[in-house]
Design an enzyme around this catalytic site. Structure first.
Site, PDB file in Angstrom:
ATOM      1  N   GLU A 100       9.865  16.467  14.415  1.00 23.53           N
ATOM      2  CA  GLU A 100      10.176  16.543  12.985  1.00 23.53           C
ATOM      3  C   GLU A 100       9.383  17.680  12.359  1.00 23.53           C
ATOM      4  O   GLU A 100       8.150  17.666  12.411  1.00 23.53           O
ATOM      5  CB  GLU A 100       9.738  15.253  12.298  1.00 23.53           C
ATOM      6  CG  GLU A 100      10.740  14.147  12.380  1.00 23.53           C
ATOM      7  CD  GLU A 100      10.329  12.979  11.497  1.00 23.53           C
ATOM      8  OE1 GLU A 100      11.124  12.588  10.641  1.00 23.53           O
ATOM      9  OE2 GLU A 100       9.221  12.459  11.666  1.00 23.53           O
TER      10      GLU A 100
ATOM     11  N   LYS B 139       0.850  -1.196   0.000  1.00 24.55           N
ATOM     12  CA  LYS B 139       0.000   0.000   0.000  1.00 24.55           C
ATOM     13  C   LYS B 139       0.884   1.243   0.000  1.00 24.55           C
ATOM     14  O   LYS B 139       1.599   1.511   0.948  1.00 24.55           O
ATOM     15  CB  LYS B 139      -0.872   0.061   1.254  1.00 24.55           C
ATOM     16  CG  LYS B 139      -1.921   1.156   1.137  1.00 24.55           C
ATOM     17  CD  LYS B 139      -2.431   1.657   2.469  1.00 24.55           C
ATOM     18  CE  LYS B 139      -1.616   2.760   3.052  1.00 24.55           C
ATOM     19  NZ  LYS B 139      -1.548   3.999   2.256  1.00 24.55           N
TER      20      LYS B 139
ATOM     21  N   GLU C 237      10.555   1.614   9.911  1.00 21.26           N
ATOM     22  CA  GLU C 237      11.449   2.759   9.696  1.00 21.26           C
ATOM     23  C   GLU C 237      10.625   3.988  10.027  1.00 21.26           C
ATOM     24  O   GLU C 237       9.760   4.390   9.248  1.00 21.26           O
ATOM     25  CB  GLU C 237      11.917   2.815   8.226  1.00 21.26           C
ATOM     26  CG  GLU C 237      12.760   1.652   7.790  1.00 21.26           C
ATOM     27  CD  GLU C 237      14.100   1.607   8.494  1.00 21.26           C
ATOM     28  OE1 GLU C 237      14.524   2.624   9.071  1.00 21.26           O
ATOM     29  OE2 GLU C 237      14.716   0.526   8.496  1.00 21.26           O
TER      30      GLU C 237
ATOM     31  N   CYS D 121      13.307  11.527   6.350  1.00 20.86           N
ATOM     32  CA  CYS D 121      13.407  11.156   7.773  1.00 20.86           C
ATOM     33  C   CYS D 121      14.840  11.275   8.288  1.00 20.86           C
ATOM     34  O   CYS D 121      15.049  11.452   9.485  1.00 20.86           O
ATOM     35  CB  CYS D 121      12.835   9.766   8.005  1.00 20.86           C
ATOM     36  SG  CYS D 121      13.521   8.534   6.921  1.00 20.86           S
TER      37      CYS D 121
HETATM   38  P1  ADP Z   1       3.314  10.869   7.135  1.00 20.85           P
HETATM   39  O1  ADP Z   1       2.965  11.659   8.354  1.00 20.85           O
HETATM   40  O2  ADP Z   1       4.694  11.021   6.669  1.00 20.85           O
HETATM   41  O3  ADP Z   1       2.285  10.933   6.046  1.00 20.85           O
HETATM   42  P2  ADP Z   1       2.209   8.370   7.954  1.00 20.85           P
HETATM   43  O4  ADP Z   1       2.776   7.474   9.011  1.00 20.85           O
HETATM   44  O5  ADP Z   1       0.907   9.027   8.243  1.00 20.85           O
HETATM   45  O6  ADP Z   1       3.357   9.390   7.644  1.00 20.85           O
HETATM   46  O7  ADP Z   1       2.064   7.590   6.576  1.00 20.85           O
HETATM   47  C1  ADP Z   1       2.965   6.612   6.113  1.00 20.85           C
HETATM   48  C2  ADP Z   1       2.175   5.502   5.448  1.00 20.85           C
HETATM   49  O8  ADP Z   1       1.295   4.927   6.407  1.00 20.85           O
HETATM   50  C3  ADP Z   1       1.292   5.960   4.302  1.00 20.85           C
HETATM   51  O9  ADP Z   1       1.215   4.937   3.333  1.00 20.85           O
HETATM   52  C4  ADP Z   1      -0.048   6.127   4.981  1.00 20.85           C
HETATM   53  O10 ADP Z   1      -1.144   6.062   4.074  1.00 20.85           O
HETATM   54  C5  ADP Z   1      -0.031   4.943   5.922  1.00 20.85           C
HETATM   55  N1  ADP Z   1      -0.968   5.034   7.047  1.00 20.85           N
HETATM   56  C6  ADP Z   1      -1.481   6.140   7.612  1.00 20.85           C
HETATM   57  N2  ADP Z   1      -2.330   5.804   8.611  1.00 20.85           N
HETATM   58  C7  ADP Z   1      -2.343   4.450   8.674  1.00 20.85           C
HETATM   59  C8  ADP Z   1      -3.010   3.482   9.503  1.00 20.85           C
HETATM   60  N3  ADP Z   1      -3.823   3.848  10.495  1.00 20.85           N
HETATM   61  N4  ADP Z   1      -2.759   2.176   9.261  1.00 20.85           N
HETATM   62  C9  ADP Z   1      -1.918   1.797   8.279  1.00 20.85           C
HETATM   63  N5  ADP Z   1      -1.261   2.642   7.483  1.00 20.85           N
HETATM   64  C10 ADP Z   1      -1.458   3.959   7.669  1.00 20.85           C
END
Ligand code: ADP
Length: 481
Positions: A383, A175, A250, A284
């Site tokens: 960050e 995903k 990560e 990051c």
């Molecule tokens: P950022 O703040 O850099 O967008 P995230 O951790 O929100 O970082 O997003 C990193 C990845 O995790 C993306 O693919 C995002 O769609 C996914 N993501 C966000 N929320 C969830 C969740 N609750 N469960 C699984 N994946 C998630």
């Protein structure tokens, strides 16, 4: 520029499928809608797991050489298509095209490295303490793995997971981030074009939480490899506890760069700029804080400020652009909030400090330098993920180490010095998983990348990276002697 009216982002068992709904993808430099991408959820996520599960027996029992050949072909195809891929990346993510090209090459390098490494996943024969036993360690692919990737490196974060997973014999459900699905779709097409067997790699674009829930809840997913925020990493870890699912994480960082008084100041300035403003500060491992030794601070700051003033903000597709946009409105708001908070707590703005209002609609912020900063400011602790650089000073190496070591994060730290002796002392005392000494681009397919503390678990890249996807089965064999 519109890519296509609608793009299918759900690829399950070798077929591109429609979802019930779609979501727009926009160009962060122009706010133009590029296309609509399918918005899958819980059901699609589970169907993808079922496809990956049925492909696993055949894929995992192919010889390492066979799997290696697929990866090598994917590497070659990716390199053939690198211009198109880089352009797609810049369109949806915003980084300058030259940076996008570097990323695509780096992304391809993970496929090449793991095409080679597929052939080197060795087991062991342990000298037994009993004459009638032979003790073996047999590596085996752990099964279906789920990869969840971020928007800041939409290509390399995907291949850094796919390369070792496929090399080890795992099948994958992927995903990508909702802001940048198009690059991931193109990468999946690369694997489709080279004839990867159906079901070995599956893609689901859509509702992050629903897809994440499906994969944490589904016992057929044996490992989740995630790159993203510490907050979501923690949630995935909690949800994965139910099935004691393995995780490779990560997560966030807050990298310090320590500029010692014997440093080559021009080099220190160039490296600091490269580290901070690459990808508009949305990396990051990018520098979040500078600590410069007091006796060279004035010269360093004035040279830094002059060079930052020469940077060109704009659309990443234009060759003169050195700083592109932030990814979205909330990223821009966070940057503004961090600068405001710092100023309220006593920081001075040495350069920038404002939203950029040029001739583009996108989410731009001027490359910024803050001085007179202190550790109470958000920018020194959290960050910022934007083009804001706080510069602090120190007198002694002990003080620098104390300031640099972060309570929460431990991803990357940098030291700029001409002294190997000092570099080693600092490196050993810094509580970070990755240390760059006179180098701010430590990422490499052949090296283990990963953080300490709340910056993550496990390694990506290197010979260590493939072991995340391998179960080391221990076998005790009784023999008649
Ligand atoms: P950022 O703040 O850099 O967008 P995230 O951790 O929100 O970082 O997003 C990193 C990845 O995790 C993306 O693919 C995002 O769609 C996914 N993501 C966000 N929320 C969830 C969740 N609750 N469960 C699984 N994946 C998630």
């Amino acid at each position: 520029m519109v890519v296509d009216q609608k793009v299918n982002g759900i690829y399950i068992g070798g077929e591109w499928l429609d979802a019930h709904s779609t979501r727009p993808v926009q160009n962060p430099a122009t706010l133009e809608k590029l296309t609509e991408v399918s918005y899958g959820g819980y059901d699609e996520a589970n169907r993808a797991v079922a496809a990956a599960k049925s492909a696993f027996p055949e894929w995992s029992t192919k010889t390492a050489r066979e799997r290696s050949t697929f990866l090598y072909k994917a590497y070659q195809k990716m390199m053939e298509k690198k211009e198109v891929l880089a352009r797609t990346l810049t369109l949806e993510q915003g980084k300058p095209l030259s940076e996008a090209m570097v990323e695509i090459e780096s992304a391809a390098s993970y496929l090449l490295w793991y095409a080679e490494e597929a052939n080197r996943v060795y087991g062991e024969l342990i000298p037994s303490s009993k004459a009638n036993k032979r003790l073996l360690v047999v590596p085996q692919a752990i099964g279906v793995i789920a990869a969840i990737t971020p928007w800041n490196f939409p290509a390399s974060m995907v291949t850094r997971k796919l390369g070792p997973a496929l090399a080890a014999g795992c099948t994958v459900v992927l995903k990508p981030a909702s802001q940048t699905p198009l690059t991931a779709i193109e990468i999946v097409k690369v694997f489709e074009e080279i004839g990867l067997p159906q079901g070995v790699l599956n893609l689901v674009t859509g509702d992050a939480k629903a897809i994440g829930d499906a994969w944490t809840e589904n016992p057929d997913v044996k490992l989740i490899t995630f790159t993203g925020s510490t907050e979501i990493g923690r949630q995935l870890m909690q949800k994965s506890a139910q099935h004691i699912k393995k995780l490779s994480l990560e997560l966030g960082g807050h990298a310090p760069i320590l500029v010692l008084n014997d440093a080559d100041i021009d080099l220190a300035v160039d490296l600091t700029i490269a580290s901070k403003y690459r990808n508009c500060g949305q990396t990051c491992i990018c520098t979040n804080r500078v600590y410069v030794q007091n006796d060279i601070a004035d010269e360093f700051i004035s040279k830094l400020s002059a060079k930052v003033g020469e940077m060109t903000i704009g659309n990443g597709l234009e060759s003169k652009t050195t700083v592109g946009p932030l990814i979205d409105q909330s990223a821009l708001e966070k940057v503004k909030e961090h600068v405001q908070d710092a100023v309220l707590k006593g920081a001075s703005i040495a350069r920038g400090g404002r939203e950029w209002t040029g001739d583009l609609e996108g989410y731009f912020y001027e490359p910024t330098i803050l001085v007179q900063v202190n550790k109470e400011m958000k920018v020194m602790q959290e960050e910022t993920f934007g083009p804001v650089l706080p510069v602090d000073t120190f007198d002694t190496e002990e003080e620098a180490i104390r300031l640099a070591n972060h309570d929460q994060y431990g991803l990357a730290a940098y030291v700029i010095t001409e002294s190997t002796n000092r570099a080693f002392k600092m490196m050993e005392a810094l509580e970070y998983g990755i240390i760059g000494i006179n180098d701010v681009f430590p990422g490499a397919a052949e090296a283990p990348f990963g953080g300490m503390k709340e910056s993550g678990l496990g390694k990506e890249g290197g010979k260590e990276g493939i072991l995340e996807f391998v179960e080391m089965k221990y076998v005790s064999l009784g023999v008649r002697i």
